[in-house]
Design a protein around this motif. Structure first.
Motif, PDB file in Angstrom:
ATOM      1  N   VAL A  31       0.851  -1.188   0.000  1.00  0.00           N
ATOM      2  CA  VAL A  31       0.000   0.000   0.000  1.00  0.00           C
ATOM      3  C   VAL A  31       0.888   1.240   0.000  1.00  0.00           C
ATOM      4  N   VAL A  36      -2.366   6.378  -2.657  1.00  0.00           N
ATOM      5  CA  VAL A  36      -3.547   6.659  -1.838  1.00  0.00           C
ATOM      6  C   VAL A  36      -3.888   8.141  -1.913  1.00  0.00           C
ATOM      7  N   MET A  56     -11.264   2.407   2.283  1.00  0.00           N
ATOM      8  CA  MET A  56      -9.897   2.458   2.795  1.00  0.00           C
ATOM      9  C   MET A  56      -9.837   3.240   4.107  1.00  0.00           C
ATOM     10  N   LEU A  87      -7.318  -4.305   3.153  1.00  0.00           N
ATOM     11  CA  LEU A  87      -6.818  -3.013   2.695  1.00  0.00           C
ATOM     12  C   LEU A  87      -5.929  -3.191   1.476  1.00  0.00           C
ATOM     13  N   TYR A  91      -6.618  -1.740  -2.288  1.00  0.00           N
ATOM     14  CA  TYR A  91      -5.570  -0.953  -2.937  1.00  0.00           C
ATOM     15  C   TYR A  91      -5.217  -1.562  -4.289  1.00  0.00           C
TER      16      TYR A  91
END
Length: 331
Positions: A31, A36, A56, A87, A91
């Motif tokens: 991640v 993000v 998320m 998560l 992602y």
């Protein structure tokens, strides 16, 4: 003066720092905070990113709240590992969507009571669907718990060496992503890699997700199950230092039961061969029009040559610089 936008990536960095103080998490390592940020900043203009960002945020906040006060890895619970893995999967899907969007007209397929594919692509005026699967190491969560424990012990060992006055502290740990508890392990076995990939993919398939129309399966391997030489592994066989090696990706797609499998060459001169005990994904699941692997930031595709596969083959040939199309006459 505008207030500074609070970025979700800041919480991810803090979560990573906390996890790294305890041990290590391969799923969390995948991640990347910078991507993000992209999801968050584009969530106002992209409904899919908006949905992913919301999911998320919830997962990261739950993880951070629970883990922030942990003093050792023994406090990590099963649900903590599950949330971190969820998560990573979110992602992965968002990352693949973003890459595909730069090449194709793509949209999220609305979720219904019945299972549906992840995305619909409009290609040359017609819809083609894509189902995405993000793979994990053999043994899944148990492997990630094991890695966390190994790295934690390594950190303790390094700290002990430093306190003892050693000028240079050295410690190491071995990660075996394809090792499955109770099974023999051979690091040069291509058969083990092929059958692990087939097993992982098969266990994640639901035929209903391929009922909308022509549908491709895109498998994101990332760092979980590394495949050496992927540009060669889409061929049935290739050579390493004059040794024949079976293509891991080719056999994952097209492999036939009891076919000869050639391993990676060992340091000693040997001619060990193995025999496949699984059928390739495109043999056992004819409703899948093509198989795409995402490895080391590149796409590698495989499909069977047939009139009903023509549109899928045209798409993957456009998307993937490395594509293998198997003639049905060659089987």
């Amino acid at each position: 003066m505008n207030a500074k936008l609070i970025m979700l990536s800041e919480n991810i960095v803090k979560l990573k720092q906390k996890i790294n103080s305890l041990g290590a998490s391969y799923p969390l390592d995948e991640v990347k905070p910078d991507f993000v940020d992209k999801v968050q900043l584009e969530s106002n203009n992209d409904d899919y990113f908006k949905c992913i960002f919301k999911k998320m945020s919830g997962l990261i906040n739950k993880c951070a709240t629970r883990i922030s006060n942990y003093k050792s890895i023994t406090e990590l619970k099963s649900e903590d590992y599950e949330r971190i893995n969820e998560l990573k999967n979110l992602y992965s899907e968002a990352y693949i969507y973003s890459k595909l969007k730069s090449w194709l007209a793509i949209e999220k397929v609305p979720e219904t009571l019945q299972r549906t594919p992840d995305f619909k692509v409009t290609f040359r005026g017609s819809p083609i669907y894509i189902e995405i699967k993000s793979l994990n190491m053999a043994d899944g969560q148990l492997k990630h718990i094991e890695i966390m424990d190994k790295v934690s012990k390594m950190k303790i060992d390094l700290e002990t060496q430093k306190k003892s006055g050693k000028a240079i502290a050295i410690s190491e740990t071995i990660i075996q992503p394809y090792y499955k508890s109770g099974n023999p392990y051979n690091a040069k076995s291509t058969k083990m890699m092929i059958e692990t990939l087939i097993d992982k993919i098969t266990n994640n398939l639901k035929q209903e997700q391929f009922n909308q129309g022509d549908t491709l399966l895109l498998v994101d391997i990332a760092t979980q199950l590394p495949v050496p030489h992927p540009e060669s592994a889409i061929r049935e066989n290739y050579e390493i230092h004059s040794n024949k090696v079976s293509g891991v990706l080719w056999h994952t797609a097209f492999g036939i039961m009891n076919s000869t499998i050639y391993p990676f060459p060992a340091l000693e001169d040997d001619s060990e061969t193995e025999y496949l005990s699984s059928e390739g994904i495109l043999n056992t699941h004819p409703y899948i029009k093509g198989l795409i692997f995402h490895i080391d930031e590149n796409f590698y595709a495989l499909a069977k040559s047939a009139d009903e596969n023509l549109r899928a083959i045209e798409l993957i040939s456009y998307l993937c610089p490395k594509t293998t199309v198997l003639s049905l006459h060659s089987q």
